[in-house]
Scaffold this motif. Structure first.
Motif, PDB file in Angstrom:
ATOM      1  N   ASP A  67       0.821  -1.209   0.000  1.00 54.35           N
ATOM      2  CA  ASP A  67       0.000   0.000   0.000  1.00 54.35           C
ATOM      3  C   ASP A  67       0.860   1.266   0.000  1.00 54.35           C
ATOM      4  O   ASP A  67       0.609   2.198  -0.762  1.00 54.35           O
ATOM      5  CB  ASP A  67      -0.856  -0.029   1.277  1.00 54.35           C
ATOM      6  CG  ASP A  67      -2.228   0.556   1.041  1.00 54.35           C
ATOM      7  OD1 ASP A  67      -2.820   0.266  -0.014  1.00 54.35           O
ATOM      8  OD2 ASP A  67      -2.705   1.313   1.910  1.00 54.35           O
ATOM      9  N   ASP A  68       1.883   1.266   0.875  1.00 50.71           N
ATOM     10  CA  ASP A  68       2.737   2.456   1.021  1.00 50.71           C
ATOM     11  C   ASP A  68       3.702   2.626  -0.156  1.00 50.71           C
ATOM     12  O   ASP A  68       3.988   3.744  -0.570  1.00 50.71           O
ATOM     13  CB  ASP A  68       3.602   2.342   2.296  1.00 50.71           C
ATOM     14  CG  ASP A  68       2.803   2.558   3.575  1.00 50.71           C
ATOM     15  OD1 ASP A  68       1.645   3.007   3.484  1.00 50.71           O
ATOM     16  OD2 ASP A  68       3.351   2.270   4.661  1.00 50.71           O
ATOM     17  N   GLY A  69       4.287   1.506  -0.600  1.00 50.31           N
ATOM     18  CA  GLY A  69       5.343   1.595  -1.611  1.00 50.31           C
ATOM     19  C   GLY A  69       6.727   1.857  -1.030  1.00 50.31           C
ATOM     20  O   GLY A  69       7.705   2.010  -1.746  1.00 50.31           O
ATOM     21  N   TYR A  70       6.811   1.930   0.284  1.00 49.98           N
ATOM     22  CA  TYR A  70       8.111   2.085   0.979  1.00 49.98           C
ATOM     23  C   TYR A  70       8.044   1.310   2.299  1.00 49.98           C
ATOM     24  O   TYR A  70       6.951   1.031   2.805  1.00 49.98           O
ATOM     25  CB  TYR A  70       8.452   3.566   1.214  1.00 49.98           C
ATOM     26  CG  TYR A  70       7.403   4.329   1.982  1.00 49.98           C
ATOM     27  CD1 TYR A  70       7.390   4.314   3.380  1.00 49.98           C
ATOM     28  CD2 TYR A  70       6.406   5.052   1.339  1.00 49.98           C
ATOM     29  CE1 TYR A  70       6.428   4.993   4.093  1.00 49.98           C
ATOM     30  CE2 TYR A  70       5.425   5.734   2.049  1.00 49.98           C
ATOM     31  CZ  TYR A  70       5.446   5.705   3.422  1.00 49.98           C
ATOM     32  OH  TYR A  70       4.490   6.374   4.133  1.00 49.98           O
ATOM     33  N   PRO A  71       9.213   0.958   2.865  1.00 51.02           N
ATOM     34  CA  PRO A  71       9.196  -0.032   3.964  1.00 51.02           C
ATOM     35  C   PRO A  71       8.897   0.471   5.373  1.00 51.02           C
ATOM     36  O   PRO A  71       8.556  -0.342   6.233  1.00 51.02           O
ATOM     37  CB  PRO A  71      10.625  -0.608   3.944  1.00 51.02           C
ATOM     38  CG  PRO A  71      11.383   0.080   2.872  1.00 51.02           C
ATOM     39  CD  PRO A  71      10.584   1.226   2.386  1.00 51.02           C
ATOM     40  N   GLN A  96      25.360  -5.247  -0.026  1.00 54.13           N
ATOM     41  CA  GLN A  96      23.961  -4.900  -0.264  1.00 54.13           C
ATOM     42  C   GLN A  96      23.047  -5.944   0.401  1.00 54.13           C
ATOM     43  O   GLN A  96      23.417  -7.115   0.527  1.00 54.13           O
ATOM     44  CB  GLN A  96      23.675  -4.840  -1.766  1.00 54.13           C
ATOM     45  CG  GLN A  96      24.304  -3.637  -2.466  1.00 54.13           C
ATOM     46  CD  GLN A  96      23.782  -2.292  -1.946  1.00 54.13           C
ATOM     47  OE1 GLN A  96      22.626  -2.176  -1.560  1.00 54.13           O
ATOM     48  NE2 GLN A  96      24.651  -1.301  -1.909  1.00 54.13           N
ATOM     49  N   SER A  97      21.870  -5.501   0.788  1.00 57.41           N
ATOM     50  CA  SER A  97      20.918  -6.346   1.521  1.00 57.41           C
ATOM     51  C   SER A  97      20.722  -7.718   0.884  1.00 57.41           C
ATOM     52  O   SER A  97      20.640  -8.735   1.576  1.00 57.41           O
ATOM     53  CB  SER A  97      19.558  -5.655   1.598  1.00 57.41           C
ATOM     54  OG  SER A  97      19.683  -4.411   2.212  1.00 57.41           O
ATOM     55  N   ASP A  98      20.630  -7.763  -0.468  1.00 62.35           N
ATOM     56  CA  ASP A  98      20.291  -9.039  -1.103  1.00 62.35           C
ATOM     57  C   ASP A  98      21.478  -9.997  -1.182  1.00 62.35           C
ATOM     58  O   ASP A  98      21.313 -11.151  -1.580  1.00 62.35           O
ATOM     59  CB  ASP A  98      19.693  -8.812  -2.501  1.00 62.35           C
ATOM     60  CG  ASP A  98      20.609  -7.970  -3.385  1.00 62.35           C
ATOM     61  OD1 ASP A  98      21.707  -7.593  -2.911  1.00 62.35           O
ATOM     62  OD2 ASP A  98      20.217  -7.690  -4.528  1.00 62.35           O
ATOM     63  N   SER A  99      22.680  -9.524  -0.791  1.00 57.08           N
ATOM     64  CA  SER A  99      23.849 -10.396  -0.881  1.00 57.08           C
ATOM     65  C   SER A  99      24.346 -10.852   0.489  1.00 57.08           C
ATOM     66  O   SER A  99      25.297 -11.607   0.604  1.00 57.08           O
ATOM     67  CB  SER A  99      24.991  -9.674  -1.618  1.00 57.08           C
ATOM     68  OG  SER A  99      25.518  -8.641  -0.802  1.00 57.08           O
ATOM     69  N   ILE A 100      23.702 -10.381   1.545  1.00 54.48           N
ATOM     70  CA  ILE A 100      24.156 -10.693   2.911  1.00 54.48           C
ATOM     71  C   ILE A 100      23.107 -11.567   3.607  1.00 54.48           C
ATOM     72  O   ILE A 100      21.935 -11.203   3.638  1.00 54.48           O
ATOM     73  CB  ILE A 100      24.372  -9.380   3.712  1.00 54.48           C
ATOM     74  CG1 ILE A 100      25.529  -8.566   3.119  1.00 54.48           C
ATOM     75  CG2 ILE A 100      24.603  -9.648   5.197  1.00 54.48           C
ATOM     76  CD1 ILE A 100      26.909  -9.097   3.411  1.00 54.48           C
ATOM     77  N   GLU A 119      11.807  -2.399  -6.276  1.00 56.13           N
ATOM     78  CA  GLU A 119      11.049  -1.142  -6.313  1.00 56.13           C
ATOM     79  C   GLU A 119      10.840  -0.590  -4.897  1.00 56.13           C
ATOM     80  O   GLU A 119      10.931   0.612  -4.670  1.00 56.13           O
ATOM     81  CB  GLU A 119       9.694  -1.466  -6.964  1.00 56.13           C
ATOM     82  CG  GLU A 119       8.804  -0.288  -7.277  1.00 56.13           C
ATOM     83  CD  GLU A 119       7.420  -0.806  -7.739  1.00 56.13           C
ATOM     84  OE1 GLU A 119       7.360  -1.703  -8.620  1.00 56.13           O
ATOM     85  OE2 GLU A 119       6.409  -0.334  -7.182  1.00 56.13           O
ATOM     86  N   ILE A 120      10.576  -1.510  -3.969  1.00 56.23           N
ATOM     87  CA  ILE A 120      10.227  -1.054  -2.605  1.00 56.23           C
ATOM     88  C   ILE A 120      11.443  -0.798  -1.730  1.00 56.23           C
ATOM     89  O   ILE A 120      11.485   0.165  -0.958  1.00 56.23           O
ATOM     90  CB  ILE A 120       9.286  -2.081  -1.923  1.00 56.23           C
ATOM     91  CG1 ILE A 120       7.916  -2.029  -2.603  1.00 56.23           C
ATOM     92  CG2 ILE A 120       9.161  -1.795  -0.426  1.00 56.23           C
ATOM     93  CD1 ILE A 120       6.911  -3.009  -2.052  1.00 56.23           C
ATOM     94  N   PHE A 121      12.458  -1.682  -1.841  1.00 51.55           N
ATOM     95  CA  PHE A 121      13.610  -1.527  -0.949  1.00 51.55           C
ATOM     96  C   PHE A 121      14.746  -0.793  -1.654  1.00 51.55           C
ATOM     97  O   PHE A 121      15.275  -1.283  -2.646  1.00 51.55           O
ATOM     98  CB  PHE A 121      14.101  -2.893  -0.462  1.00 51.55           C
ATOM     99  CG  PHE A 121      13.225  -3.479   0.594  1.00 51.55           C
ATOM    100  CD1 PHE A 121      13.376  -3.100   1.916  1.00 51.55           C
ATOM    101  CD2 PHE A 121      12.224  -4.381   0.274  1.00 51.55           C
ATOM    102  CE1 PHE A 121      12.558  -3.631   2.904  1.00 51.55           C
ATOM    103  CE2 PHE A 121      11.395  -4.911   1.248  1.00 51.55           C
ATOM    104  CZ  PHE A 121      11.565  -4.533   2.570  1.00 51.55           C
ATOM    105  N   PRO A 122      15.124   0.338  -1.114  1.00 52.77           N
ATOM    106  CA  PRO A 122      16.260   1.054  -1.699  1.00 52.77           C
ATOM    107  C   PRO A 122      17.543   0.265  -1.456  1.00 52.77           C
ATOM    108  O   PRO A 122      17.581  -0.607  -0.592  1.00 52.77           O
ATOM    109  CB  PRO A 122      16.287   2.362  -0.919  1.00 52.77           C
ATOM    110  CG  PRO A 122      15.585   2.079   0.365  1.00 52.77           C
ATOM    111  CD  PRO A 122      14.614   0.969   0.102  1.00 52.77           C
TER     112      PRO A 122
END
Lengths: 197, 197
Positions: free
Chosen positions: A72-76, A155-159, A183-186
């Motif tokens: 709904d928000d588009g941000y975390p 980066q978040s997706d590599s840890i 899109e949502i997580f910077p």
């Protein structure tokens, strides 16, 4: 006295445990919604630190509410804070819990309880909620991390982490695909503790 | 590494020193404007705690500026914060100071630097400023005080303290009389450390 320290396997929660260690009987607590094996990831780091560790299994419905909020928000921010508040309340309700700690630091914006939320939790459940790093800025944290921890950063997706974001990202991926996660997580640098110095 | 801990002889600054002790070489620092022997009062408490202690002699002009502010405002907040900021900047300018700590806790409103003031001081002077109790509420502070300190508590005017208020009250008394002190400073319970447990 026992301190339950919310533990993601990252540097902030690890350092919080180290700061409390001389004064409390530290028990690390990692939350899991059973989407990913975050409990096992955290256990490896907890063993390296030398603290006792347990996994708090939480209702998957909490994560699904957070999913609704984040889509709904588009941000975390609100979704992560929703999980954080629910986790602390869940822990505070346990019979033998009187002191809950987490790794929030001075410059953090998320997850962070408001002053009113903290007071409400302390009053309703008769617990103390403390953030040992809340009065520490980046330079002081880095100084202590450098002295006491060996960490890996990326980066978040590599840890491999065990924070709320990890399972929330996975739930978004499962239901909305990889692009929605991006899109949502910077882009955001995360840390994982490799060992204690 | 040395930590300079701003020290009033009260429970919050004492507890801050105790929390930092396992990680830093603690040196207690008490500010004095030479209006009252606050350095000596603090030294007694510092000796009880077992930490090294020094007095930072400050220009009386700082206290006189604070007097102008407080008389103008009719309440202490801005004047106390003015002193606090000037004291931290003065300490931060010293050659061998790299880490400054004080006893501000979660629920304190005064003295308290804003986030922008903290960042500005850290950037301009290359120091870290930390508040070990900033993430601790009343119940957690009381728990630790009960375990580590014997304190005396009472109204501000009956407790021998070495905080900014002590000399500011005295300056108001000298220049405007006792009634003005009572008018400006609300009733407020202070603590003084008697000894360490």
């Amino acid at each position: 006295m026992k301190a339950q320290v919310l533990f993601s396997g990252g540097k902030d929660s690890s350092l919080s445990a180290i700061l409390l260690d001389p004064f409390f009987d530290v028990e690390l607590v990692t939350c899991s919604f059973s989407i990913l094996p975050v409990g096992e990831v955290a256990k490896v780091a907890a063993d390296e630190l030398g603290y006792s560790h347990r996994v708090l299994e939480l209702d998957r419905g909490i994560l699904e509410s957070a999913l609704d909020i984040i889509i709904d928000d588009g941000y975390p921010r609100n979704a992560i804070n929703h999980i954080h508040k629910t986790v602390i309340e869940t822990l505070a309700k346990e019979d033998d819990v009187s002191l809950i700690a987490d790794g929030v630091r001075r410059d953090d914006r998320v997850p962070k309880l408001t002053d009113a939320e903290v007071r409400s939790i302390e009053d309703r459940f008769g617990v103390s909620y403390i953030c040992p790093l809340h009065g520490y800025g980046r330079s002081a944290v880095n100084l202590l991390v450098g002295r006491y921890l060996v960490i890996e950063e990326g980066q978040s997706d590599s840890i491999a982490k065990a924070d709320y974001e990890t399972e929330l990202r996975e739930l978004i991926r499962q239901q909305y695909g990889d692009e929605k996660v991006l899109e949502i997580f910077p882009e955001h640098v995360q840390s994982r503790v490799i060992r204690r110095v």
